[in-house]
Design a protein around this motif. Structure first.
Motif, short mmCIF file in Angstrom:
data_model
loop_
_atom_site.label_atom_id
_atom_site.label_comp_id
_atom_site.label_asym_id
_atom_site.label_seq_id
_atom_site.Cartn_x
_atom_site.Cartn_y
_atom_site.Cartn_z
N ARG A 27 0.87 -1.18 0.00
CA ARG A 27 0.00 0.00 0.00
C ARG A 27 0.90 1.22 0.00
O ARG A 27 1.72 1.41 0.91
CB ARG A 27 -0.91 0.00 1.22
CG ARG A 27 -1.95 1.10 1.15
CD ARG A 27 -2.98 0.92 2.22
NE ARG A 27 -4.03 1.90 2.03
CZ ARG A 27 -4.98 2.12 2.91
NH1 ARG A 27 -5.02 1.41 4.03
NH2 ARG A 27 -5.88 3.03 2.66
N LEU A 36 -3.21 3.58 -2.21
CA LEU A 36 -3.65 2.51 -3.09
C LEU A 36 -2.67 1.33 -3.04
O LEU A 36 -1.50 1.49 -2.69
CB LEU A 36 -3.76 3.01 -4.53
CG LEU A 36 -4.73 4.17 -4.75
CD1 LEU A 36 -4.66 4.65 -6.20
CD2 LEU A 36 -6.15 3.77 -4.36
N PRO A 119 -8.48 -1.20 -2.81
CA PRO A 119 -8.36 -0.10 -3.77
C PRO A 119 -6.99 -0.19 -4.44
O PRO A 119 -5.96 -0.08 -3.78
CB PRO A 119 -8.48 1.16 -2.90
CG PRO A 119 -8.01 0.74 -1.55
CD PRO A 119 -8.36 -0.72 -1.42
N THR A 121 -4.05 0.59 -7.65
CA THR A 121 -3.58 1.62 -8.56
C THR A 121 -4.23 1.42 -9.93
O THR A 121 -4.68 0.32 -10.26
CB THR A 121 -2.04 1.60 -8.69
OG1 THR A 121 -1.62 0.30 -9.07
CG2 THR A 121 -1.37 2.02 -7.40
N GLU A 122 -4.24 2.49 -10.70
CA GLU A 122 -4.89 2.52 -12.00
C GLU A 122 -4.48 1.34 -12.89
O GLU A 122 -3.30 1.10 -13.11
CB GLU A 122 -4.53 3.83 -12.70
CG GLU A 122 -5.07 3.96 -14.09
CD GLU A 122 -4.56 5.19 -14.83
OE1 GLU A 122 -5.03 5.41 -15.94
OE2 GLU A 122 -3.72 5.92 -14.28
#
Length: 137
Positions: A27, A36, A119, A121-122
């Motif tokens: 994280r 994230l 959650p 990362t992109e």
């Protein structure tokens, strides 16, 4: 400035699965991706090879010593001043005790069920899925 002319920032990541097929994630404690979850890694320092950078980054972020294997794939992501060019390699743990460090505020092995709740990362999930690197358990 066009995308072709933006400075390229070389980065690396280590894709690590344990003997149970779980995936190692950290994280992020700092931008980009603060808060994230992602695979451990970071910038390649001047004079470093990708392999040296991965070994350093994983030791700093997870406390684990790894052996670097084959390049799994590469992605680009927008950076504040350029483009991150990220090269992700398969890695195997040699030694160490998992603990977060450096800019990682947490580090853990995750199975598929846990991955679905985090959650990320992109485009991490989609990229790992395309590369066949999702948790195997």
């Amino acid at each position: 400035m066009t995308a072709e002319r933006e400075p390229r920032i070389r980065c690396v990541g280590g894709i690590v699965h344990d003997s149970n097929g779980r995936l190692l994630l950290v994280r992020r404690g700092n931008a980009p991706g603060e808060g994230l979850w992602s695979i451990p890694g970071g910038r390649v320092e001047p004079g470093e090879s990708d392999e040296t950078a991965i070994v350093r980054e994983l030791r700093e972020e997870t406390g684990l010593s790894v052996t670097v294997g084959a390049l799994v794939g590469s992605v680009t992501r927008t950076a504040p001043r350029g483009v991150y060019e990220i090269h992700d390699y398969a890695c195997q743990v040699r030694s160490g005790v998992l603990r977060p460090g450096d800019d990682a505020v947490d580090a853990r092995w995750v199975d598929a069920a846990i991955l679905a709740t985090l959650p990320l990362t992109e485009m991490l999930r989609e990229t790992l899925e395309a590369w066949g690197q999702l948790p195997r358990s």
